[in-house]
Design a protein around this motif. Structure first.
Motif, short mmCIF file in Angstrom:
data_model
loop_
_atom_site.label_atom_id
_atom_site.label_comp_id
_atom_site.label_asym_id
_atom_site.label_seq_id
_atom_site.Cartn_x
_atom_site.Cartn_y
_atom_site.Cartn_z
N ILE A 47 12.05 42.80 -32.07
CA ILE A 47 11.78 44.08 -32.69
C ILE A 47 13.01 44.99 -32.37
O ILE A 47 13.30 46.02 -32.60
N LYS A 48 13.38 44.74 -30.60
CA LYS A 48 14.17 45.99 -29.98
C LYS A 48 15.63 45.53 -30.20
O LYS A 48 16.66 46.18 -29.90
N ASP A 49 15.98 44.24 -30.87
CA ASP A 49 17.29 43.84 -31.21
C ASP A 49 18.25 44.71 -31.91
O ASP A 49 17.63 45.27 -32.85
N ALA A 50 19.43 45.11 -31.24
CA ALA A 50 20.10 45.97 -32.07
C ALA A 50 20.87 45.53 -33.48
O ALA A 50 20.94 46.34 -34.07
N ARG A 51 20.58 44.13 -33.78
CA ARG A 51 21.02 43.82 -35.40
C ARG A 51 19.66 44.42 -36.18
O ARG A 51 20.07 44.23 -37.36
N GLY A 52 18.84 44.98 -35.65
CA GLY A 52 17.57 45.41 -36.49
C GLY A 52 16.72 44.40 -37.12
O GLY A 52 17.15 43.68 -38.03
N LEU A 53 15.54 44.36 -37.01
CA LEU A 53 14.44 43.54 -37.45
C LEU A 53 13.98 44.17 -38.77
O LEU A 53 13.94 43.47 -39.85
N ALA A 54 13.77 45.42 -38.93
CA ALA A 54 13.45 46.18 -40.16
C ALA A 54 14.62 46.26 -41.08
O ALA A 54 15.66 46.22 -41.01
N PRO A 55 14.29 45.89 -42.50
CA PRO A 55 15.14 46.14 -43.56
C PRO A 55 15.78 47.45 -43.68
O PRO A 55 15.17 48.56 -43.02
N PRO A 56 16.76 47.67 -44.40
CA PRO A 56 17.48 48.89 -44.44
C PRO A 56 16.57 49.76 -45.18
O PRO A 56 15.83 49.51 -46.01
N GLY A 57 16.48 51.09 -44.56
CA GLY A 57 15.78 52.15 -44.97
C GLY A 57 14.55 52.24 -44.30
O GLY A 57 13.60 52.87 -44.53
N TRP A 58 14.27 51.13 -43.40
CA TRP A 58 12.88 51.02 -42.63
C TRP A 58 13.25 51.00 -41.14
O TRP A 58 14.43 50.57 -40.62
N HIS A 59 12.12 51.09 -40.34
CA HIS A 59 12.19 51.14 -38.70
C HIS A 59 10.89 50.70 -38.23
O HIS A 59 9.86 50.71 -38.86
N ILE A 60 10.91 50.28 -37.05
CA ILE A 60 9.88 49.83 -36.23
C ILE A 60 9.28 51.09 -35.80
O ILE A 60 9.83 51.77 -35.05
N SER A 129 4.97 48.43 -31.04
CA SER A 129 5.63 49.79 -30.91
C SER A 129 7.14 49.58 -30.57
O SER A 129 7.21 48.68 -29.81
N ILE A 130 8.33 50.15 -31.13
CA ILE A 130 9.51 49.82 -30.55
C ILE A 130 9.77 50.65 -29.10
O ILE A 130 10.74 50.34 -28.50
N THR A 131 8.65 51.35 -28.86
CA THR A 131 8.76 51.73 -27.34
C THR A 131 8.38 51.03 -26.49
O THR A 131 7.43 50.21 -26.29
N ASP A 132 9.46 50.93 -25.39
CA ASP A 132 8.96 49.80 -24.36
C ASP A 132 8.43 50.70 -23.16
O ASP A 132 8.51 51.89 -22.96
N ALA A 133 7.59 49.82 -22.52
CA ALA A 133 6.67 50.82 -21.27
C ALA A 133 7.64 50.46 -20.09
O ALA A 133 7.53 51.56 -19.15
N ASP A 134 8.14 49.51 -19.89
CA ASP A 134 9.07 48.97 -18.79
C ASP A 134 9.86 47.90 -18.88
O ASP A 134 10.00 47.56 -19.97
N SER A 135 10.64 47.37 -17.81
CA SER A 135 11.45 46.14 -18.11
C SER A 135 10.60 45.01 -18.61
O SER A 135 11.46 43.99 -19.00
N GLN A 136 9.27 44.80 -18.44
CA GLN A 136 8.67 43.60 -18.77
C GLN A 136 7.62 43.88 -19.73
O GLN A 136 7.23 43.05 -20.27
N ASN A 137 7.29 45.09 -20.19
CA ASN A 137 6.22 45.42 -21.15
C ASN A 137 6.65 46.23 -22.03
O ASN A 137 7.36 47.03 -22.02
N GLY A 138 6.10 46.03 -23.56
CA GLY A 138 6.19 47.06 -24.44
C GLY A 138 4.63 47.42 -24.81
O GLY A 138 4.02 46.90 -24.68
N TRP A 139 4.99 48.56 -25.67
CA TRP A 139 3.59 49.22 -26.17
C TRP A 139 3.19 48.42 -27.19
O TRP A 139 3.95 47.89 -28.05
N ILE A 140 1.68 48.13 -27.38
CA ILE A 140 1.14 47.65 -28.71
C ILE A 140 -0.03 48.56 -29.18
O ILE A 140 -0.35 49.47 -28.48
N TYR A 141 -0.26 48.55 -30.41
CA TYR A 141 -1.57 48.95 -30.94
C TYR A 141 -2.33 48.18 -31.63
O TYR A 141 -1.83 47.31 -32.38
N TYR A 142 -3.57 48.36 -31.68
CA TYR A 142 -4.46 47.20 -32.22
C TYR A 142 -5.55 47.73 -32.92
O TYR A 142 -6.46 48.72 -32.27
N THR A 143 -6.28 47.10 -33.81
CA THR A 143 -7.49 47.16 -34.42
C THR A 143 -8.53 45.97 -34.04
O THR A 143 -7.78 44.93 -33.62
#
Length: 168
Positions: A47-60, A129-143
């Protein structure tokens, strides 16, 4: 594929998954026949790769965008229920508070644990989330199947979670 057309590797081997520092995806239990309807699981590097995971016109979504969604649905204590698909097709019982009144349609997709195994299918719908927490962890949201909350936390970037995109 990334937005630029480059392929994202599908990684099924848990010993490979756990050491990745590049983007990858998989199906839950590496089983497309059973779990393709649940969506692919991506590591944070995809999801963080500069080539973009989301399609054009969209983002994480960022943490701020996830927070805005929850706030618009009445806050973290109730927004999870408003985001969850009703019934028990993709959730374990009791699927507390599920109304899907937002149309988000969260499933109990489970996720791929950072070291390779698949866990909690039917219990949690987890999104990066595209927001990283630190060098080893990323933020997640869940139900969750057993409450109506929408919860945030962090997980190792080698975990496999679902992705939802937001229109630019």
């Amino acid at each position: 594929n990334y937005r630029n057309g480059d392929p994202i590797p599908q990684v099924t081997d848990p010993s490979v998954w756990t050491i990745l520092t590049i983007g990858a995806w998989c199906w839950y239990n590496n089983d497309s026949a059973t779990y393709s309807g649940y969506g692919k699981l991506y590591n944070w590097y995809a999801i963080k790769d500069a080539r973009g995971l989301a399609p054009p016109g969209w983002h994480i979504p960022t943490n701020a965008e996830w927070t805005t969604l929850s706030t618009c649905l009445g806050g973290d204590a109730v927004s999870g229920g408003k985001m969850k698909e009703t019934g028990l097709t993709h959730w374990n019982s009791p699927n507390t508070g599920a109304t899907n009144s937002s149309g988000f349609g969260s499933f109990g997709t489970g996720y791929r644990f950072y070291n390779g195994p698949f866990i909690v299918q039917g219990q949690y719908g987890s999104y990066w989330s595209i927001t990283d927490a630190d060098s080893q962890n990323g933020w997640i949201y869940y139900t969750s199947y057993n409450n109506s909350t929408f919860t945030s936390g962090t997980n190792l970037k080698t975990a496999g979670m679902n992705v939802r995109c937001v229109r630019d």
